[in-house]
Scaffold this active site. Structure first.
Site, PDB file in Angstrom:
ATOM      1  N   ALA A 156       0.863  -1.183   0.000  1.00 53.77           N
ATOM      2  CA  ALA A 156       0.000   0.000   0.000  1.00 53.77           C
ATOM      3  C   ALA A 156       0.899   1.232   0.000  1.00 53.77           C
ATOM      4  O   ALA A 156       1.891   1.282   0.727  1.00 53.77           O
ATOM      5  CB  ALA A 156      -0.877   0.010   1.250  1.00 53.77           C
ATOM      6  N   LYS A 157       0.556   2.212  -0.827  1.00 57.15           N
ATOM      7  CA  LYS A 157       1.305   3.465  -0.785  1.00 57.15           C
ATOM      8  C   LYS A 157       0.618   4.328   0.265  1.00 57.15           C
ATOM      9  O   LYS A 157      -0.242   5.161  -0.058  1.00 57.15           O
ATOM     10  CB  LYS A 157       1.337   4.112  -2.178  1.00 57.15           C
ATOM     11  N   ALA A 158       0.948   4.061   1.512  1.00 49.63           N
ATOM     12  CA  ALA A 158       0.293   4.703   2.654  1.00 49.63           C
ATOM     13  C   ALA A 158       1.245   5.730   3.264  1.00 49.63           C
ATOM     14  O   ALA A 158       2.462   5.558   3.221  1.00 49.63           O
ATOM     15  CB  ALA A 158      -0.085   3.648   3.687  1.00 49.63           C
ATOM     16  N   TYR A 162       5.916   6.048   5.397  1.00 48.30           N
ATOM     17  CA  TYR A 162       6.995   6.835   4.773  1.00 48.30           C
ATOM     18  C   TYR A 162       7.961   7.439   5.776  1.00 48.30           C
ATOM     19  O   TYR A 162       9.014   7.972   5.406  1.00 48.30           O
ATOM     20  CB  TYR A 162       6.435   7.903   3.829  1.00 48.30           C
TER      21      TYR A 162
END
Ligand code: PPE
Length: 302
Positions: A156-158, A162
């Site tokens: 998931a690009k959550a 990051y």
């Protein structure tokens, strides 16, 4: 990197002036990293600006939201139209576009139940993302390990996860390098703070699988397809840190970074951008700018 301001931001269904795109400080996503996002580039083509692989980016945004159990208030076709409207309204010839869905104001505590989902799209002009993209960048292996798929859904690009990238990036910059390469908890090469990794071994290009904690990169997929069309074999396989040191060529790829050659890893020289990296870069440029008709289905014209 300082932001090149544009005129408008798309926010919850409407275009608002750049400086009016604000959120409340008690937004859930600000406290707990509960959000998903995307980054897409639009390139200048002979037929005006075109977004590169917008559909694949929106599909990944929807998949990321599903993994976090966030219900997005807009459908894919609405987001596609909003993206095109924004790039047009901002009058960009080329730009970077950031889609964000985050949990907003209304509840506090880790439990996100009942928090509203807010959506925004921003666009700005963004040049070279990594240092010297022409001559290659210098990497260091981070002392931080990549997020583990058993800890957060790494596919998931959550937003929250990051933090891992930011820690690695700061460490690398402080040590005088351009970028960090992160290993998985079991010691395989995962990816960089904001790019996937490709290594040339003999005449085969190798890139780590998503099981090593890497994002399923859309540029990684693009490179895989371009390489196949150039007759270059690509393998998805686990790489060791020593495979980077022994690489014949190495490059990074991502929406922001595009295709960036690697000059050295942990001060082991890999050398100037090699011929295979050069071929991939040229093919990439031809695809994103619409110069190669075979890849025009990847373009959404503004
Ligand atoms: N890994 C990570 C960790 C990553 O952030 C990106 C994109 C990629 C791989 C490549 O994915 P793709 O863009 O689908 O090819 N990083 C985005 C954000 C960079 C930032 O600093 O913000 C990007 O390139 O848009």
């Amino acid at each position: 990197m300082a932001l090149a301001e544009a005129d408008y931001i798309w926010m919850n269904g409407a275009l608002v002036p750049w400086h009016e795109a604000k959120v409340h400080v008690l937004s859930h996503g600000l406290h707990y990293g509960t959000g998903v996002f995307e980054g897409v580039r639009a390139y200048s083509t002979a037929d005006g600006p075109a977004l590169f692989r917008l559909d694949e980016h929106l599909d990944r945004l929807l998949r990321s939201a599903k993994m976090l159990r966030m219900t997005l208030p807009y459908r894919k076709d609405e987001l596609r139209a909003a993206t095109v409207d924004l790039v047009r309204a901002n009058g960009h010839r080329s730009c970077y576009v950031r889609h964000l869905a985050h949990l907003g104001y209304g509840v506090m505590g880790v439990d996100p139940s009942g928090a509203p989902v807010h959506m925004s799209i921003g666009s700005w002009e963004w040049g070279a993302y990594l240092g010297d993209a022409e001559h290659g960048v210098r990497l260091m292996t981070s002392s931080w390990r990549r997020n583990d798929p058993a800890v957060v859904p790494t596919a998931a690009k959550a937003t929250g996860p990051y933090l891992n990238s930011a820690l690695a990036k700061v460490e690398a910059r402080d040590a005088g390098f351009d970028e960090a390469v992160l290993l998985s908890t079991d010691g395989y090469v995962s990816e960089c703070s904001g790019e996937n990794v490709f290594v040339l071994r003999g005449d085969v290009l190798c890139t780590p699988p998503s099981s090593a904690g890497a994002l399923e990169g859309i540029t990684q997929d693009t490179v895989t397809e371009l390489a196949a069309d150039l007759g270059i074999t690509v393998r998805r396989e686990n790489l060791l840190r020593s495979d980077l040191y022994a690489a014949d060529e190495m490059f990074l790829c991502g929406t922001a970074a595009e295709v960036t050659p690697v000059r050295s890893v942990d001060n082991r020289e890999i050398g100037a951008p090699g011929p295979v990296t050069g071929k991939i870069r040229d093919a990439f440029t031809a695809a994103v700018t619409g110069a190669d008709a075979r890849y025009r289905h990847w373009l959404t014209f503004v």
